[in-house]
Design an enzyme around this catalytic site. Structure first.
Site, PDB file in Angstrom:
ATOM      1  N   LYS A   1       0.824  -1.215   0.000  1.00  0.00           N
ATOM      2  CA  LYS A   1       0.000   0.000   0.000  1.00  0.00           C
ATOM      3  C   LYS A   1       0.860   1.267   0.000  1.00  0.00           C
ATOM      4  O   LYS A   1       0.413   2.322  -0.435  1.00  0.00           O
ATOM      5  CB  LYS A   1      -0.959  -0.004   1.189  1.00  0.00           C
ATOM      6  CG  LYS A   1      -2.026  -1.086   1.042  1.00  0.00           C
ATOM      7  CD  LYS A   1      -3.081  -1.024   2.123  1.00  0.00           C
ATOM      8  CE  LYS A   1      -4.185  -2.035   1.886  1.00  0.00           C
ATOM      9  NZ  LYS A   1      -3.736  -3.449   2.066  1.00  0.00           N
TER      10      LYS A   1
HETATM   11  C1  PLP Z   1      -4.392  -4.527   1.401  1.00  0.00           C
HETATM   12  C2  PLP Z   1      -3.630  -5.796   1.265  1.00  0.00           C
HETATM   13  C3  PLP Z   1      -4.014  -6.822   0.359  1.00  0.00           C
HETATM   14  C4  PLP Z   1      -5.266  -6.725  -0.484  1.00  0.00           C
HETATM   15  O1  PLP Z   1      -5.174  -5.729  -1.495  1.00  0.00           O
HETATM   16  P1  PLP Z   1      -6.498  -5.214  -2.239  1.00  0.00           P
HETATM   17  O2  PLP Z   1      -6.037  -4.083  -3.081  1.00  0.00           O
HETATM   18  O3  PLP Z   1      -7.426  -4.778  -1.150  1.00  0.00           O
HETATM   19  O4  PLP Z   1      -7.064  -6.340  -3.019  1.00  0.00           O
HETATM   20  C5  PLP Z   1      -3.225  -7.946   0.262  1.00  0.00           C
HETATM   21  N1  PLP Z   1      -2.126  -8.110   1.029  1.00  0.00           N
HETATM   22  C6  PLP Z   1      -1.710  -7.165   1.905  1.00  0.00           C
HETATM   23  C7  PLP Z   1      -0.506  -7.409   2.722  1.00  0.00           C
HETATM   24  C8  PLP Z   1      -2.445  -5.977   2.056  1.00  0.00           C
HETATM   25  O5  PLP Z   1      -2.036  -5.043   2.938  1.00  0.00           O
END
Ligand code: PLP
Length: 472
Positions: A116
């Site tokens: 993220k």
């Molecule tokens: C947020 C997250 C996901 C999922 O991503 P999306 O964009 O919501 O599908 C997967 N793995 C980790 C470690 C995350 O922080």
């Protein structure tokens, strides 16, 4: 031709990027999405092959953001994607797993050790620039049970014109996650430990957001995963991974993406629509398999919170997939009226079925899917460690487990590493009998001084706290 954004539910007039940057949902309840995706020729794509990450990011992001002057946008991108922030000049390096045909696309080397950061770091710099241009301020109010909150705080710390008020359930996050957030000493970051559970925090944010007068008086905003700027930033590493795994024009690559809210894999879908030669997108879920069910059956059925399980890949524990509506918009030939009727009635209907449309779409743009579970997750962490000497985190393990079912000879399969194992030491210890190594900057994290405020799970208490720290 300039880029405009429309609502997936067909309402309102087309808007420019900086008009939607600081907004959440469109007024009709839909999500903003480009009026048309930019199209790249194979020649243009190939011309990107040897660009550095920031150059590549500019080449792609500038197709979506054309109302910030190019020089300014380039400067924002250059200060975002540095080796100081992301650990290497490659930003998202690729690591082959032996000669298995699988490789890791390492998208989680940012400040909070999860993918993220890639989008959030850009978002912080875009927010700061646009707020300064318009002489505005923004007070971000959010609720977190871990990942999103820390990523947002690290992106917004020290930014002019921005304050962050982040609610978290007191004593419910892991010590690592708590320390990550609470050790920030920046004056514009406010950690609020709420005496309650995550749902209480979310309810408070919702109640404040529904108070339109308070919201506008104190310039309250959010940083949720439906922000189009986040999708834009994520498209870049699909290109970067593609170039790392291929040698020449036209070669194809598959990606496997551990998914929750459909934000990350949506960026892959858009990259493919732009012309990137992606063979198959593989969508992996954990036990909360709303999306796996949809891509297997064509039925979308969001779950209640009682049906949503707490798992050992917690960042994928979702009841509905908030970015999924953008994919449905494309699936339905961008017919906003039809999207509106499906989603507006979701709470009464409980779901909808698009089996034929889906089959037609997947025939030309394949998305394969699979669900993982706790036992498979642990077994995969063990297996990858034994075969390749690499420790992967539980979310990445869900991806690798599912990717193995769809890997085909001759087409590289890039499995996204969406977090580093250090964040989920307990699960790694359960799988391997030993704790994962920590990046050196995090060695003494839990012993750093912590800065937070405790408040009861009470809307008025939170409002008073926020109001006392905002101008106006
Ligand atoms: C947020 C997250 C996901 C999922 O991503 P999306 O964009 O919501 O599908 C997967 N793995 C980790 C470690 C995350 O922080």
């Amino acid at each position: 031709m300039s880029m405009t954004y429309v609502s997936t539910r067909g309402g309102g007039e087309p808007r420019r990027f900086t008009d939607i940057l600081l907004e959440g949902l469109a007024p009709d309840g839909g999500l903003y999405t480009p009026a048309a995706y930019p199209r790249l020729t194979p020649f243009e794509i190939e011309s990107f092959r040897h660009l550095t990450y920031p150059e590549l990011a500019f080449a792609i992001v500038s197709r979506f953001i054309d109302d910030i002057p190019p020089d300014e946008l380039r400067a924002i991108i250059n200060k975002t994607y540095t080796s100081e922030t992301f650990g290497s000049a490659e930003i998202t390096p690729v690591l082959p797993l032996g000669d298995s045909g699988l490789a890791l696309l390492r998208v989680s080397n940012g400040p909070t050790l999860a993918f993220k950061d890639i989008a959030m770091q850009l978002l912080g710099n875009l927010f700061e620039a646009v707020l300064a241009r318009d002489g505005r301020e923004l007070n971000i109010l959010g609720a977190t049970s871990g990942d999103t909150g820390s990523s947002a705080e690290y992106a917004m710390r020290g930014k002019r014109g921005i304050q962050v008020f982040m609610l978290s359930p007191a004593g419910k996050m892991s010590p690592f996650q708590t320390a990550q957030m609470f050790s920030l000493q920046d004056a514009n970051i406010h950690n609020i430990a709420v005496d309650g559970v995550f749902d209480d925090c979310q309810d408070i944010v919702k109640a404040v957001s529904e108070d339109a007068a308070f919201k506008s008086r104190y310039a309250i905003g959010t940083v949720n995963s439906i922000n189009w700027a986040r999708i834009t930033a994520q498209i870049v590493y699909y290109f970067k991974g593609y170039f790392a795994a291929t040698r020449a024009a036209g070669e194809r690559v598959s990606f496997c993406v551990p998914s929750g809210n459909f934000g990350n894999i949506l960026a892959g879908h858009v990259a493919r629509c732009m012309g990137l030669p992606i063979d198959t997108l593989v969508l992996a879920t954990n036990e909360n398999n709303v999306l796996e069910e949809f891509f297997r059956t064509g039925v979308y059925r969001p779950r209640s919170s009682a049906e949503t399980r707490q798992t050992s890949s917690p960042s994928m524990d979702i009841s509905k997939a908030s970015n999924f509506e953008r994919y449905v918009f494309d699936l339905l030939g961008r017919d906003g009226a039809q999207v509106k009727s499906l989603f507006a009635s979701l709470s009464q209907s409980g779901g909808f079925q698009l089996t034929e449309r889906l089959a037609a779409a997947l025939a030309s743009a394949p998305i394969q899917t699979g669900a993982s579970n706790h036992a498979l997750r642990l077994a995969t962490i063990r297996d990858v460690y034994e075969r390749f000497g690499i420790i992967i985190d539980p979310h990445t393990a869900d991806g690798v487990a599912v990717a193995q079912r769809y890997a085909t000879r001759g087409t590289p399969m890039l499995c996204q590493e969406t977090a580093l194992p250090a964040k989920f030491a307990e699960t790694i210890a359960a799988a391997l009998g030993t704790e994962p190594p920590r990046p050196k900057d995090f060695a003494a994290l839990e012993s750093l001084p912590q800065r937070f405020t405790s408040l009861p799970a009470d809307v008025d208490a939170v409002k008073a706290y926020v109001a006392a720290r905002c101008s106006r």
